[in-house]
Enzyme design. Structure first.
Site, PDB file in Angstrom:
ATOM      1  CB  CYS A 127      -0.998  -0.002   1.140  1.00  0.00           C
ATOM      2  SG  CYS A 127      -0.256  -0.008   2.768  1.00  0.00           S
ATOM      3  CE  LYS A 212      -3.538  -3.896   8.300  1.00  0.00           C
ATOM      4  NZ  LYS A 212      -2.444  -3.619   7.362  1.00  0.00           N
ATOM      5  CE  LYS A 265      -2.066  -2.384  11.644  1.00  0.00           C
ATOM      6  NZ  LYS A 265      -1.390  -2.305  10.390  1.00  0.00           N
TER       7      LYS A 265
HETATM    8  C1  PBG Z   1      -0.131  -1.727   5.915  1.00  0.00           C
HETATM    9  C2  PBG Z   1      -0.102  -1.221   7.296  1.00  0.00           C
HETATM   10  C3  PBG Z   1      -0.975  -0.301   7.882  1.00  0.00           C
HETATM   11  C4  PBG Z   1      -0.551  -0.141   9.194  1.00  0.00           C
HETATM   12  C5  PBG Z   1       0.556  -0.948   9.378  1.00  0.00           C
HETATM   13  N1  PBG Z   1       0.799  -1.626   8.196  1.00  0.00           N
HETATM   14  C6  PBG Z   1      -2.046   0.514   7.277  1.00  0.00           C
HETATM   15  C7  PBG Z   1      -3.291  -0.088   6.808  1.00  0.00           C
HETATM   16  O1  PBG Z   1      -3.530  -1.292   6.847  1.00  0.00           O
HETATM   17  O2  PBG Z   1      -4.084   0.694   6.321  1.00  0.00           O
HETATM   18  C8  PBG Z   1      -1.199   0.739  10.209  1.00  0.00           C
HETATM   19  C9  PBG Z   1      -0.390   1.031  11.394  1.00  0.00           C
HETATM   20  C10 PBG Z   1      -0.894   2.155  12.213  1.00  0.00           C
HETATM   21  O3  PBG Z   1      -2.018   2.663  12.047  1.00  0.00           O
HETATM   22  O4  PBG Z   1      -0.140   2.565  13.098  1.00  0.00           O
HETATM   23  N2  PBG Z   1       1.124  -1.558   5.315  1.00  0.00           N
END
Ligand code: PBG
Length: 341
Positions: A127, A212, A265
């Site tokens: 991303c 996640k 997460k």
């Molecule tokens: C994806 C990723 C995200 C976060 C960590 N890895 C963003 C998402 O999934 O939109 C979010 C971490 C945070 O909010 O501190 N590479």
């Protein structure tokens, strides 16, 4: 006559809380610098240290700034970092992620030069690198992966797996100790394990973002990593916040695919999930206290509504108590300072 029957016979709980030393003696959960992983945002340029507005005290840094940063972390006893890259150019395939001279491979080499024993975790997702901001390859007529069998805008799983494995090998060869796939792409752990093994990186571990959620708490991160999706959202591949059993299914799949460590997460809104994964699985468990969790505590503190130090430490303790072995947190440095105080 003096009665031997106590007026308040049950002081058993309060006796154990009466003094600070007594409380310390019977404390069940404690925080240590060993528990923390500190996230770093790395970008191109020289001598850059851009404050991230929505995340007080956090910065985007150029590679040449990492040496000093890592020295500071080491002096605090923090032993692990997780890297997020902000590339100079984004394209449909997120090619900076698998370019050996890409931003994260450069950062890994710099950190390993400055501090060989600093554990480097590489967040493995597309991303930050794709021009559309999604976590993998999107089906678009102009893409070399275009397929007319699935709709335009669909995230192509197999093409994404191939590039995830390729990028993981590049990061491992730059020196990453742990690859942390964070895109919730089906099969990502198996594909990355396979790629690492056939390329000779059998000792590179995989920390899977196994459960996640499609969370609103990632808001500030998307500013920090400059990675908001340009269309749609991520709920087609990230989990519905309403689901608990599905998290256990996701974890089971990642365990079967060969994950070495698991992650839940965000952390605070999902303490129940952390506890369940802890109770059912034996692998080390990480929890990510994400950007929104960090920023909301700061925002409340800035308004005078919460005590920053106490609220932050309490939040970290709650995550540990729920069963996390390690916590990815933007509070890592401050927490160590506060814990010592
Ligand atoms: C994806 C990723 C995200 C976060 C960590 N890895 C963003 C998402 O999934 O939109 C979010 C971490 C945070 O909010 O501190 N590479």
């Amino acid at each position: 006559m003096q009665t031997l029957v106590a007026e308040f016979p049950e002081l058993r709980a309060r006796r154990m809380r009466r003094t600070r030393t007594m409380r310390q003696l019977v404390r069940e959960t404690s925080l240590s610098p060993d528990d923390f992983v500190y996230p770093l945002f790395v970008r191109y340029g020289e001598d850059v240290k851009n404050p991230i507005k929505s995340m007080p005290g956090q910065f985007q840094m150029s590679v040449d700034r990492l040496k000093a940063e890592v020295k500071e972390l080491k002096s605090l006893g923090i032993k692990a970092v997780i890297l997020f890259g902000i590339p100079a150019h984004k394209d449909p395939n997120g090619s900076d992620n698998y370019n050996p001279e890409g931003i994260v491979p450069q950062a890994i080499r710099e950190i390993k030069n400055a501090a060989p024993d600093m554990l480097v975790i590489s967040d493995m997702c597309f991303c930050e690198y794709t021009d559309h901001g999604h976590c993998g390859i999107i089906n678009m007529p102009e893409s070399s992966h275009y397929s007319d069998r699935v709709p335009e805008g669909y995230l192509l799983n197999d093409a994404t797996l191939h590039l995830l494995a390729k990028a993981s090998v590049v990061h491992a060869s730059a020196g990453a100790d742990i690859i942390a796939p964070s895109g919730m792409i089906d099969g990502m752990v198996r594909a990355i394990r396979g790629g690492l093994d056939v390329s000779g990186y059998k000792n590179t571990a995989i920390l899977s973002y196994a459960a996640k959620y499609a969370s609103s708490f990632y808001g500030p991160f998307r500013d920090a990593a400059e990675s908001p999706p340009s269309f749609g959202d991520r709920s087609e591949y990230q989990m519905d916040p309403a689901n608990r059993r599905e998290a256990l299914k996701e974890v089971a799949l990642d365990v079967a695919e060969g994950a070495d460590m698991l992650m839940v997460k965000p952390a605070m809104p999902y303490l129940d999930i952390i506890r369940e994964v802890r109770d059912r699985y034996t692998l080390p468990l990480a929890a990510y206290q994400v950007s929104g969790e960090f920023s909301m505590i700061h925002a409340a503190a800035q308004n005078g509504w919460l005590d920053l130090e106490r609220a932050a430490l309490e939040s970290l303790l709650s995550i540990k108590r729920a069963g996390a072995d390690l916590i990815l947190t933007y509070f890592a440095k401050d927490a160590v300072k506060w814990m010592g105080g």
